[in-house]
Each structure stands twice: as C-alpha cells, then as structure tokens.
Design an enzyme around this catalytic site. Structure first.
Site, PDB file in Angstrom:
ATOM      1  N   GLY A   1       0.925  -0.990  -0.094  1.00 36.75           N
ATOM      2  CA  GLY A   1      -0.040   0.007  -0.068  1.00 36.75           C
ATOM      3  C   GLY A   1       0.934   1.253  -0.049  1.00 36.75           C
ATOM      4  O   GLY A   1       2.186   1.270  -0.321  1.00 36.75           O
ATOM      5  N   ASN A   2       0.244   2.303   0.254  1.00 35.10           N
ATOM      6  CA  ASN A   2       0.979   3.723   0.422  1.00 35.10           C
ATOM      7  C   ASN A   2       0.546   4.383   1.516  1.00 35.10           C
ATOM      8  O   ASN A   2      -0.476   3.993   2.118  1.00 35.10           O
ATOM      9  CB  ASN A   2       1.248   4.215  -0.729  1.00 35.10           C
ATOM     10  CG  ASN A   2      -0.367   4.581  -1.245  1.00 35.10           C
ATOM     11  OD1 ASN A   2      -0.822   5.483  -0.943  1.00 35.10           O
ATOM     12  ND2 ASN A   2      -0.431   4.010  -2.685  1.00 35.10           N
TER      13      ASN A   2
END
Ligand code: CTP
Length: 401
Positions: free
Chosen positions: A209-210
């Site tokens: 993810g981020n």
C-alpha cells in the site's frame, strides 16, 4: 424562470394585500407553484377565494379545517417551500416574527420554515420609520431574512412617503434574481474523483500500500458537491467518512478495481479528478495461503498496474475535463509537465514532498496547478479544505471558458 419552485405566499392585514392577487398571477405565470397562507385579519383585505382561484391551491389560514378537523401542518409547509415570501408584511407581523410569537398559521410556518424568507413590507411611513419597526427589521435580517424594501409614494393614509409595498412585477423579478444568485456554479455537472490509496494483495493478510490518507481527495469531493456537482467518489481503503447528498461513494481496494470502476463511470461524466495514490505495481501471483516466516529470502514478482488517468485521457471527449495529481520528490515541474502530456490531462496538481506540510497524511498542502510550460499557478501552504477550493475554482473556470 420560477419553474419548479414552490413558493409560500404569506398575506397579512394591510391595504396592500389587494396586490397579492396580481402577485400570485405573476408567480404562477413564471412557473411557480404557489400556496397562500393568510393571517386571520389578512382575509378582511382580500378574499381567500380570489387567491385560491389564482393560485389553484386552497388558501390556508387556520391550524385545522373546521369541517373535518384535518390538520394544516406548518412543518410540512415549511419543508415543502423553496422560498417563503411575505407580501405584504405588516409592522405587526414583523414584530411577532422578530420575537418568535406564533399565534397564527403564517407565524408557525415562518418559525418552522427551512427555506429562505423574503419580506415585502407595507405600512404607513411613520410606522415604517419607527425605531421599533427598524429594530425588528434588523433582528429579522440577523436571522437571514431578506427584504424587498417598500417604495415611496402616496400611501393609503393619504400621506406621501416610504411604505408602499413594491409592485408585484418587481417582487417577481427580484425573486427570479434571488434564485439565479443561488444557482451553484457546478450544478448539472457530474464529476468522478478517485481518492485514497490502493492495496495490492500479497497474501490473505498482507498487501502493498502507500501512505495516502485520502484527505485531499475527500476535501475536493466535498467542495465539488458544495458547488452543486454530482460527485462519484471512487475511494481506496481509508478511514475517511463523507456524507453529502450529492456524493455517491464507490469503495474499491486494488488498482484494478479502481480502474474498472473509473472506466465504467467516466463516459457519463463531465470530468474526472485523479487524486488517488494508485499503486504502480501489483503482485503477479498473490499467495492463496498466508506466507509463513522461516524463508531465507522472499521475493515477490510484480507487474505494472494499468494507468487509470492515462486510460481516461485516451477516452476523453471534447468538453470533458481531466485533472491529474503529481506528488514528486525531484524535478517536480518537469515531471509534472511530462505526466500532463502523457496522460492527456487538462491540468495537473503538483505537490512536492520537499515542501514542509505538503503531501500525504497532513491536514495542509502546498500545490501548484500546472497547465503547460510556463503556465503555472502557485499557491501558499493552506489547510486541505482551502486547497480544495482553489482546485475547484480552476475546475469551474474550465467549464466557463
Ligand atoms: N494514476 C492513475 N493510475 C495509475 C497511476 C497513477 O490514475 N496506475 C494517476 C494518479 O492518480 C495521478 C497521476 O496519475 O493523478 C500521476 O500519478 P503519479 O503516481 O504521480 O504518476 P505515475 O504515472 O504513477 O508515475 P511515477 O509514479 O513514476 O511518478
């Protein structure tokens, strides 16, 4: 010009009540639906039969119907109306409204109305300039009521001065202007916005993810909706909440899901804002079972995701707007310009991770809007809600040009 508008016309006890007949005709002619509420003494000045015939609606005055006891709900009337116009408004009615007295149906409806209120006062000049009346007008204005001021001329008393209710044609014109000024700049525009991160599955419990929080995208979605747009918010996983009748939220998890949703929705939209931090790579073969510890090395093969902005840029038709985002760490403007061209964007919102308070997670952002080489608008560091306003202003001017 007043098509589709529901208007409550309040008629109070003044000689100027005779003008209510022409006023109803003017409003109906402009396409409004008019329901008349009269104060008990108002009925002494003009017949309810006249106003019922012209408005094509029963005239209301009592809290209930005397023959069958049916309740005339002031609450329902207040919800129904787009505007409540009191013409004429007497000094007495103004005073009661200013102080919350509600001893007739017009006053109870006034107190429960959720719509804008417009008064067209009528009274003798000395009554109009009496400090009590002037103070009551100020109180009503402080509640948000607006006034169509009376004109000067010969009054029913025979005196000359200010106190004549404005002519029905002028009141109608002012109401039309009032509704025009309320029209929102993005009404009838449908805009898609992507927001938040995407999660790319590694195994049933892990993902790539981020750090995107979705705050910027959600603030833009809200501002677009505030300006009247129908917003389709395609959101990656985030803890953000949003509640607005103009916003339809579609939740997705991965870049591929966001791609599918955006491609489905975009053809039907006037524009799209790509604020999501979409993963650029996704695992080729996500594991079916949880990956256990104990391996010497663990490498994952990744493949590129599909570029949603570029895909929409290819689909874009004349009149459709496409806005991109670029979060850069170096060569900011050059990289933004490259993305602008490559993805066929109309403008790109650039923020740099080198600017303090800008980018992911923060409540503030510092942006530049890049439209082309040398065509760059730079803004100060601001709360994301304010930044959203700057971006939406730019979006609105696209549709006005
Ligand atoms: N974008 C997208 N789909 C992707 C990747 C990016 O729609 N798969 C959009 C982003 O929402 C943003 C714009 O493209 O509006 C630029 O995203 P960014 O991550 O800055 O650029 P990339 O094209 O991914 O290039 P790079 O990460 O190499 O800088």
């Amino acid at each position: 010009m007043l098509k589709g508008k529901n208007i409550i016309l309040g008629v109070t006890a003044s000689i100027a009540a005779y003008k209510a007949a022409t006023l109803v005709r003017c409003l109906v002619k402009e396409g409004a639906t008019v329901k008349v509420i009269m104060t008990p003494y108002g009925k002494e000045f003009i017949s309810p039969v006249t106003l019922a015939t012209l408005s094509k609606n029963t005239v209301l005055s009592d809290f209930f119907k005397h023959d069958d006891g049916a309740w005339n709900s002031h609450v329902d009337l207040g919800i129904w109306a787009d505007v409540m116009l009191i013409a004429p408004t007497t000094a007495n009615t103004m005073a009661k409204m200013a102080h919350g007295i509600c001893d007739n149906l017009l006053l109870t409806t006034y107190l429960s109305a959720k719509c804008p209120i417009v008064h067209a006062p009528a009274m003798d000049l000395d009554m109009f300039r009496h400090p009590a009346t002037l103070r009551n007008m100020e109180i009503l204005k402080s509640y948000g009521d607006t006034f169509i001021e009376p004109s000067s001329g010969e009054l029913a008393s025979g005196l000359y001065g200010k106190g004549r209710m404005e002519e029905p044609e002028i009141i109608t014109k002012k109401l039309i202007e009032f509704f025009d000024s309320k029209k929102k700049i993005l009404s009838n525009r449908k805009i898609l916005i992507t927001a938040g991160p995407t999660y790319e599955k590694l195994d049933p419990v892990r993902f790539i993810g981020n750090f995107s929080s979705g705050k910027m995208g959600y603030a833009i979605a809200e501002e677009l909706a505030e300006q009247g747009a129908d917003v389709v918010l395609i959101s990656g996983p985030t803890s953000m909440q949003i509640q607005h009748s103009n916003i339809q939220r579609i939740d997705v998890v991965s870049a591929e899901e966001m791609y599918q949703a955006a491609c489905d929705v975009f053809p039907d939209c006037d524009g799209a804002v790509m604020s999501a931090a979409v993963a650029d790579f996704t695992p080729v073969n996500p594991e079916e079972m949880k990956v256990k510890r104990g391996k010497e090395n663990y490498s994952v093969e990744l493949k590129p995701t599909r570029d949603i902005a570029a895909e929409l840029g290819g689909m874009k038709k004349a009149g459709q707007l496409l806005v991109g985002f670029a979060l850069e760490t170096n060569n900011e403007q050059t990289n933004a310009l490259l993305k602008l061209q490559k993805k066929n964007l109309d403008f790109i919102v650039l923020n740099s991770l080198n600017d303090e308070g800008a980018g992911f997670q923060h409540d503030t952002n510092k942006i530049s809007i890049v439209k082309g080489e040398g065509d760059i608008l730079s803004f100060d560091l601001k709360p994301k809600k304010e930044v959203a306003k700057d971006i939406v202003r730019e979006i609105s001017s696209f549709y006005q040009s």
